[in-house]
Scaffold this active site. Structure first.
Site, mmCIF file in Angstrom:
data_model
loop_
_atom_site.group_PDB
_atom_site.id
_atom_site.type_symbol
_atom_site.label_atom_id
_atom_site.label_comp_id
_atom_site.label_asym_id
_atom_site.label_seq_id
_atom_site.Cartn_x
_atom_site.Cartn_y
_atom_site.Cartn_z
ATOM 1 N N LYS A 1 13.874 63.546 88.958
ATOM 2 C CA LYS A 1 12.738 63.544 89.739
ATOM 3 C C LYS A 1 12.777 63.901 91.213
ATOM 4 O O LYS A 1 12.158 63.793 92.009
ATOM 5 C CB LYS A 1 12.038 62.095 89.909
ATOM 6 C CG LYS A 1 11.916 61.375 88.460
ATOM 7 C CD LYS A 1 11.295 62.350 87.445
ATOM 8 C CE LYS A 1 10.117 62.780 87.467
ATOM 9 N NZ LYS A 1 9.578 63.713 86.346
ATOM 10 N N THR B 1 13.788 69.045 89.816
ATOM 11 C CA THR B 1 14.503 69.852 88.938
ATOM 12 C C THR B 1 13.655 70.842 88.178
ATOM 13 O O THR B 1 14.042 72.207 88.181
ATOM 14 C CB THR B 1 14.930 68.936 87.690
ATOM 15 O OG1 THR B 1 15.629 67.787 88.155
ATOM 16 C CG2 THR B 1 16.169 69.518 86.627
ATOM 17 N N TRP C 1 11.169 72.476 89.318
ATOM 18 C CA TRP C 1 11.035 73.455 90.442
ATOM 19 C C TRP C 1 12.229 74.369 90.741
ATOM 20 O O TRP C 1 12.098 75.525 90.667
ATOM 21 C CB TRP C 1 10.558 72.660 91.845
ATOM 22 C CG TRP C 1 10.015 73.788 92.841
ATOM 23 C CD1 TRP C 1 9.691 75.060 92.686
ATOM 24 C CD2 TRP C 1 10.181 73.326 94.041
ATOM 25 N NE1 TRP C 1 9.280 75.472 94.092
ATOM 26 C CE2 TRP C 1 9.509 74.538 94.896
ATOM 27 C CE3 TRP C 1 10.438 72.057 94.566
ATOM 28 C CZ2 TRP C 1 9.654 74.385 96.248
ATOM 29 C CZ3 TRP C 1 10.459 72.069 96.199
ATOM 30 C CH2 TRP C 1 9.984 73.112 96.852
ATOM 31 N N HIS D 1 21.675 66.173 84.377
ATOM 32 C CA HIS D 1 21.343 65.264 85.373
ATOM 33 C C HIS D 1 22.663 64.387 85.317
ATOM 34 O O HIS D 1 22.905 63.155 85.106
ATOM 35 C CB HIS D 1 20.385 64.212 84.544
ATOM 36 C CG HIS D 1 18.794 64.613 84.921
ATOM 37 N ND1 HIS D 1 18.370 65.291 85.709
ATOM 38 C CD2 HIS D 1 17.770 64.590 84.065
ATOM 39 C CE1 HIS D 1 17.252 65.424 85.853
ATOM 40 N NE2 HIS D 1 16.731 65.024 84.628
ATOM 41 N N SER E 1 8.036 58.972 92.434
ATOM 42 C CA SER E 1 7.912 59.961 91.283
ATOM 43 C C SER E 1 8.352 59.462 90.096
ATOM 44 O O SER E 1 7.512 59.747 88.901
ATOM 45 C CB SER E 1 8.705 61.259 91.849
ATOM 46 O OG SER E 1 8.495 62.246 91.024
ATOM 47 N N ARG F 1 3.086 66.202 89.365
ATOM 48 C CA ARG F 1 2.379 65.079 89.602
ATOM 49 C C ARG F 1 1.522 65.552 90.852
ATOM 50 O O ARG F 1 0.455 66.120 90.922
ATOM 51 C CB ARG F 1 2.963 63.919 89.796
ATOM 52 C CG ARG F 1 2.015 62.380 89.831
ATOM 53 C CD ARG F 1 3.044 61.372 90.043
ATOM 54 N NE ARG F 1 3.802 61.384 91.453
ATOM 55 C CZ ARG F 1 3.101 60.939 92.368
ATOM 56 N NH1 ARG F 1 2.236 60.424 92.530
ATOM 57 N NH2 ARG F 1 4.160 61.131 93.662
ATOM 58 N N GLY G 1 3.852 66.798 93.871
ATOM 59 C CA GLY G 1 4.599 67.767 94.488
ATOM 60 C C GLY G 1 4.478 67.622 96.067
ATOM 61 O O GLY G 1 4.566 68.855 96.505
HETATM 62 P P1 A3P Z 1 5.977 64.054 92.291
HETATM 63 O O1 A3P Z 1 6.012 63.051 91.271
HETATM 64 O O2 A3P Z 1 6.221 63.524 93.698
HETATM 65 O O3 A3P Z 1 4.806 64.695 92.509
HETATM 66 P P2 A3P Z 1 11.551 66.652 88.180
HETATM 67 O O4 A3P Z 1 11.316 68.066 88.008
HETATM 68 O O5 A3P Z 1 13.227 66.464 88.656
HETATM 69 O O6 A3P Z 1 11.358 65.623 87.084
HETATM 70 O O7 A3P Z 1 10.936 66.074 89.507
HETATM 71 C C1 A3P Z 1 9.281 65.901 89.392
HETATM 72 C C2 A3P Z 1 8.888 66.011 90.763
HETATM 73 O O8 A3P Z 1 8.830 67.307 91.106
HETATM 74 C C3 A3P Z 1 7.312 65.553 90.706
HETATM 75 O O9 A3P Z 1 7.210 65.053 92.064
HETATM 76 C C4 A3P Z 1 6.676 66.888 90.497
HETATM 77 O O10 A3P Z 1 5.120 66.859 90.987
HETATM 78 C C5 A3P Z 1 7.642 67.776 91.391
HETATM 79 N N1 A3P Z 1 7.292 69.340 91.187
HETATM 80 C C6 A3P Z 1 7.145 69.731 89.978
HETATM 81 N N2 A3P Z 1 7.304 71.273 90.044
HETATM 82 C C7 A3P Z 1 7.142 71.519 91.270
HETATM 83 C C8 A3P Z 1 7.044 72.470 92.131
HETATM 84 N N3 A3P Z 1 6.926 73.852 91.440
HETATM 85 N N4 A3P Z 1 7.133 72.527 93.654
HETATM 86 C C9 A3P Z 1 7.267 71.195 94.170
HETATM 87 N N5 A3P Z 1 7.323 70.179 93.295
HETATM 88 C C10 A3P Z 1 7.246 70.089 92.032
#
Ligand code: A3P
Length: 302
Positions: A72, A75, A77, A136, A166, A268, A270
């Site tokens: 969270k 990853t 991104w 992870h 998140s 969610r 971001g």
């Molecule tokens: P939020 O829940 O705060 O919105 P992971 O990919 O490690 O599971 O992390 C998920 C978090 O990264 C979520 O945060 C998600 O919305 C956010 N996220 C996903 N894609 C993204 C992007 N392209 N740019 C920025 N944040 C992103």
């Protein structure tokens, strides 16, 4: 060994465990049911076999690039960014870019959660070089071959308050918790990890100045942007392609699934600082105290 021996997990080294012993080994770890504690870190029990197989069998190549992230922290991104930077010469036409039709987790597989969790020794021979994988795992649990090789490691971390918020939404959305917000918070506080620094990126900095950090990443990966690419706007193109707004609106990420999980659960809000809408003053104080204690004297900023 067929009966559970609580000391089993403490005495055996991973490379001594045979596949038929994994079940007993995993059952002997301290557990909350959903999570198991292994070498000081909490992992979803359903992925523990992948963690063990990976440590035992993964052979790193010097050219490998490993993304190491706690859950969270962005990853998905970072997978999009690294894939787009590394493969930019093959995908000059952005209208046909693989990210438009594939979730980043398909393009950059997890070693622990997917490849080694599915198969004791997955066949990685068809992976193009440089191989780009993610895990992870904390640095201390990297397979020895990776620690001893010259492979590059990119680490991403994020303000723990936003990481927790998140995580909470994600676990709820995929139906993996019945705990209350407060109970999940307590477990999160128990499992806080110490990041290791290789190329260490911070979610908040990436958000604030994506192009600066994309350049930094490309330099680190050994494929710096040329001045021609800079003039052409390639860095901005990749930044836009990988942005939350762009990726989250793609059909593949709105309605597709990856490894039985809805892709939309990975996107969610971001944003930075959404924790203000969720954490109580008591929770804030608790997290702040843990972080003061754990990261005192380090250069890490949150
Ligand atoms: P939020 O829940 O705060 O919105 P992971 O990919 O490690 O599971 O992390 C998920 C978090 O990264 C979520 O945060 C998600 O919305 C956010 N996220 C996903 N894609 C993204 C992007 N392209 N740019 C920025 N944040 C992103």
């Amino acid at each position: 060994m067929s009966t559970l021996d609580p000391s089993f997990s403490q005495h055996l080294q991973e490379d001594e465990i045979t596949p038929d012993q994994y079940g007993d080994f995993i059952s002997s770890l301290p557990t909350t049911g959903f999570l198991s504690q292994y070498r000081g870190f909490w992992f979803p029990t359903m992925f523990m076999q992948g963690v063990l197989s990976l440590q035992k069998h993964f052979q790193a190549h010097d050219t490998d690039i490993l993304m190491m992230t706690p859950p969270k922290v962005g990853t998905t991104w970072l997978k999009a960014i690294l894939f787009a930077i590394l493969n930019r010469k093959h995908h000059l036409e952005l209208q046909k870019h693989p990210l438009l039709t594939n979730n980043p987790h398909v393009l950059v597989p997890y070693l622990d959660l997917h490849l080694y969790n599915k198969k004791e020794v997955p066949d990685l021979t068809s992976c193009p070089s440089p191989r780009l994988f993610s895990a992870h795992l904390p640095y201390t649990l990297l397979p020895t071959s990776a620690k001893n090789s010259k492979c590059k490691i990119v680490y991403l971390y994020r303000n723990p308050k936003d990481t927790f918020v998140s995580l909470w939404h994600f676990l709820e959305k995929i139906g993996m918790t019945t705990d209350l917000f407060e109970e999940t918070f307590d477990k999160f506080c128990q499992g806080v990890k110490k990041p290791q620094r290789i190329l260490c990126l911070r979610y908040e900095e990436l958000k604030e100045q994506p192009t600066t950090h994309l350049k930094r990443i490309a330099d680190f990966l050994g494929c710096p942007f040329s001045s021609e690419e800079e003039t052409k706007g390639t860095i901005n193109d990749i930044s836009r392609l990988c942005s939350f707004d762009y990726l989250s609106k793609l059909e593949v990420n709105k309605s597709g699934t990856t490894h039985n999980m809805k892709n939309e659960s990975l996107f969610r809000r971001g944003e930075v600082g959404d924790w203000v809408n969720y954490l109580t003053p008591q929770m804030l104080e608790k997290l702040d105290n843990i972080f003061k204690e754990k990261f005192h004297g380090t250069e890490l900023k949150f």
